[in-house]
Structures are given as structure tokens and as C-alpha cells.
Write a protein that holds these residues in place. Structure first.
Motif, PDB file in Angstrom:
ATOM      1  N   ASP A 154      -3.147   2.541  -5.649  1.00  0.00           N
ATOM      2  CA  ASP A 154      -4.598   2.777  -5.657  1.00  0.00           C
ATOM      3  C   ASP A 154      -5.043   3.660  -6.824  1.00  0.00           C
ATOM      4  O   ASP A 154      -6.238   3.914  -6.990  1.00  0.00           O
ATOM      5  CB  ASP A 154      -5.032   3.432  -4.338  1.00  0.00           C
ATOM      6  N   ASP A 179       0.837  -1.206   0.000  1.00  0.00           N
ATOM      7  CA  ASP A 179       0.000   0.000   0.000  1.00  0.00           C
ATOM      8  C   ASP A 179       0.870   1.253   0.000  1.00  0.00           C
ATOM      9  O   ASP A 179       0.357   2.377   0.026  1.00  0.00           O
ATOM     10  CB  ASP A 179      -0.915  -0.007   1.237  1.00  0.00           C
ATOM     11  N   ASP A 229       1.386   5.041  -7.070  1.00  0.00           N
ATOM     12  CA  ASP A 229       0.321   4.853  -6.090  1.00  0.00           C
ATOM     13  C   ASP A 229      -0.492   3.643  -6.543  1.00  0.00           C
ATOM     14  O   ASP A 229      -1.181   3.707  -7.567  1.00  0.00           O
ATOM     15  CB  ASP A 229      -0.563   6.088  -6.005  1.00  0.00           C
TER      16      ASP A 229
END
Length: 419
Positions: free
Chosen positions: A67, A20, A65
């Protein structure tokens, strides 16, 4: 190239797995010369950034990133180019990515998440993400092999020029100039590293800076040099006869070294530990020195007691590619590099298809090691010091080639450069 970069980024993201972390890869910037006012050292972009973007742009950043699905997670940030940048350095806007001034806001929007910095200016050797990107970069893709081939072609031209230039009275610096001029004329964009040239005794200085020493009859010539093309490097060493050819002892040492190097190159196959390649080199050299009467002990004892490191005091090689020691280090799940046969090799990993490695065994007669009273006492039973004194071969001997590991036979990319 766009497809190649997409594959590299996908490979890296897959290597990082389900992290993450937000990752920021820094290209690096200019470093000023001490007292040089507006003068700087030549810019060298960090290899992670170059591999993932195909660019050599200072002060740039590539952010990831996991995400952010809009661009596969990747966002490029580049510094603005001013009119003065164009006037002084000819810089032009790239026409891609976002402005570097937007990076703080991009990071602020991700406050609370772990930010991992990789690349220039960050010692991330203990970061799992750093290790994973090294693993992703080790196998060379087709675009990399094209540039590496061009670097090898230019390197071959440099060594050919060196052979032509050799004559009594030639200085090390003059020979360096001949080599690097041939590199440039054959398409090199630079040198892979500072060219090493050593005559006679200075051939045993691993990072010998070419100087005013003139070549004399009976001296060997050690050249460790490589051309660079757009960041991709060849790394080759040849030990050549000086005026009058090799002496008998020099020729015997070179024959031994040639056989050892060939054995090491042939052993570069998938699944083989790099330490095993080093052991093949160390054992072969030790057996040869025993046959010459320099070692009293068996080859195995020379390795176990580390006596072999008196004559072969460096690792057998390293990975090479985007930089002269590209993505070397330790393999997955390993800690620090381990000492082996009296040295600490630059690699501690298993070879895999696509890896490109240098193989560079050497034999050296170095007064600082051989005349050290502590070494003479420690290895009193392993070395025949009286016989060694009759080997009047000051300096060093090394052969180095660049080997590509494949699913089958290893490929010597630099085989066309004569030994």
C-alpha cells in the motif's frame, strides 16, 4: 545496478500478486563461536536480502508494504554505525535507507495487518510468499551472470592449480590449499562451500573434509570445489587420475560417467522435469553397470527397485547461483520433494530459461552400502555380488558442471575446466 535492483523488486512484487501482507526480509546477523568470546563465524547475508538490495549488511531489514506507493512499496532499514564499529571493524554509514531503530514504529503503524517474515532466522518454507520469491529469483539476470562468470574463471584457476600440484605423497589438505590459493589469486572473494578433496577410498565421502591422507599410486582424486565472487558461486567436481594415471577399471568408469554427464547436460531445456534429468543419469549409470556385469537386471529394473541407489545414492544436482544451492526446491503448486530412483533430488520442478543448475552424476563403491547384509539380501537378484567383488575400485567418481538453461541449446558455463 540501481536499475537491476528496481527490476528485481518489481519482479518480486508481481510474483507476490495482490497480497495485503506486510513483508519483512531479514539480512541476518553475526553468530558467536562457542567459547570464542568476541569471535564470530563469518557473516553470510541471506540471499533474499542480497538479491533485493545488492548488499551484505548484517542486522539490516528490507520491508515491503504493497500500500506504500512512494518507493514501490520497499523501505530499507540499517543499523546505526558507532565509532567503536569503525574502530574495531572499519564499518562506515551507508548513507541510504532509514535507521533500524525506526522499524518498530513503522510496523506499529501497520498494526492489524498480517506481517510475514522472510530471510535469516525465519523458517518460511510453507509460506506462499517464500515460494514466490524463490520462483522470482530462479532465472538469473545479466548482473548475476557477470558475477557467476567471474566465479567460474576463479574456479578454473583452482582446478588448473590442482592438476599441476598432483604428485605421490601430496596430502588432501595440501591440495585444498593449492586450490583455494588459486581461487583468491584469480579474484574470488571466498569459497562457495567447504572444499571437498578425496583420494582413493575417501573420494566416496560426499562431504569429505581434506585431511592428512597422502596420495598413492593408483588412486583417483575427487575434487568438489567452487569459488565465490560477491555471493555468487560456481560448483564444480572433477575426478582426476593420481600418479601413474587411471587404472583400466577407473578409465572405464570415467568414460561411462562422461557420456552420462553429457547426456544430462544436453537435456537441460525449458519444460523438462528435473526428475527426468535424474532419470537420464540413473538409467545411463545402470546400463553401464549392467554392461560391466555388476548388475544382473535391466537398467529399468535397477531404477524401479532402487538398486541403482547403491551406486548412485544422491540427486543429479541442484540450482546454483547466489549460494551453492540457490533457490532449489519445488516448483509452483507442488508439495514436498518426492523420492525418485531411490533418492530424493534437491529439485522437483520444470526447468525454465535463465535457470542455472549443476549436473553431477556419480558412481560410488561405498562399503557401508555394498557390505550391508540387508542390501545384499534385498538386491540378491539385481546385483552380481561376485562380479562386484572383482571391481577393485574403492571410492567414488563424479563429474559436475554448471549449466545455464536457455530458449535454445543449454550453455555449459564450466566447460573450459577439463574433465
Amino acid at each position: 545496478m540501481e536499475m537491476t535492483l528496481a527490476m528485481r523488486r518489481a519482479r518480486t512484487a508481481a510474483a507476490w500478486g495482490d497480497t495485503d501482507d506486510v513483508v519483512v526480509v531479514h539480512a541476518g546477523g553475526l553468530i558467536g563461536r562457542p567459547g570464542g568470546q568476541d569471535q564470530c563465524y563469518p557473516f553470510r547475508v541471506h540471499p533474499h536480502f542480497r538479491w533485493l538490495t545488492g548488499l551484505s549488511v548484517r542486522d539490516a531489514v528490507l520491508a515491503f508494504d504493497p500500500d506504500d506507493g512512494a518507493s514501490g512499496g520497499w523501505t530499507e532499514f540499517f543499523p546505526s554505525v558507532t565509532a567503536l564499529d569503525t574502530v574495531w571493524e572499519g564499518l562506515l554509514p551507508l548513507g541510504r535507507g532509514r535507521a533500524l531503530s525506526e522499524l518498530p514504529g513503522w510496523l506499529e503503524a501497520r498494526r492489524g495487518r498480517t506481517i510475514t517474515h522472510l530471510g535469516a532466522g525465519y523458517d518460511a518454507t510453507q509460506s506462499p510468499l517464500e515460494q514466490k520469491i524463490l520462483e522470482a529469483r530462479r532465472p538469473k539476470d545479466e548482473a548475476e551472470l557477470i558475477l557467476l562468470h567471474r566465479a567460474v574463471v576463479a574456479t578454473a584457476a583452482g582446478f588448473a592449480a590442482a592438476r599441476t600440484a598432483l604428485r605421490e605423497g601430496l596430502t588432501e589438505r595440501e591440495l585444498q590449499i593449492e586450490i583455494e590459493t588459486a581461487f583468491a589469486r584469480s579474484g574470488a572473494t571466498g569459497v562457495a562451500y567447504d572444499t571437498i578433496v578425496g583420494f582413493g577410498p575417501t573420494s566416496a565421502i560426499f562431504h569429505a573434509e581434506p585431511g592428512s591422507r597422502a596420495l598413492a599410486v593408483g588412486e583417483q582424486v575427487l575434487i568438489d570445489a567452487g569459488a565465490e565472487v560477491d555471493g555468487y558461486c560456481a560448483d564444480v567436481t572433477r575426478t582426476l587420475p593420481g600418479p601413474g594415471g587411471f587404472t583400466t577399471q577407473q578409465a572405464e568408469l570415467m568414460a561411462l560417467l562422461g557420456g552420462v554427464e553429457r547426456a544430462c547436460c544436453l537435456a537441460c531445456r525449458p519444460g523438462v522435469e528435473w526428475h527426468e534429468i535424474h532419470r537420464i543419469a540413473a538409467r545411463g549409470i545402470a546400463q553401464g553397470l549392467r554392461d560391466f556385469g555388476i548388475l544382473r537386471c535391466s537398467a529399468e529394473e535397477a531404477l524401479d527397485t532402487e538398486a541403482i541407489a547403491l551406486f548412485f545414492p544422491h540427486g543429479v544436482g541442484h540450482l546454483v547461483g547466489l549460494g551453492v544451492r540457490d533457490a532449489s526446491g519445488v516448483g509452483p503448486g507442488r508439495g514436498e520433494k518426492r523420492r525418485y530412483c531411490g533418492v530424493t533430488p534437491r529439485c522437483d520442478l520444470k526447468l525454465e530459461p535463465g535457470f542455472l543448475a549443476t549436473v553431477e552424476p556419480g558412481i560410488y563403491f561405498i562399503p557401508a552400502l555394498l557390505n550391508d547384509p540387508k542390501n545384499r539380501e534385498k538386491y540378491a537378484t539385481q546385483v552380481d555380488w561376485e562380479t562386484l567383488g572383482r571391481w577393485l575400485v574403492p571410492g567414488g567418481f563424479r563429474i559436475e558442471d554448471d549449466i545455464r538453461v536457455t530458449d535454445g541449446e543449454p550453455i555449459n558455463l564450466t566447460a573450459e575446466i577439463p574433465h
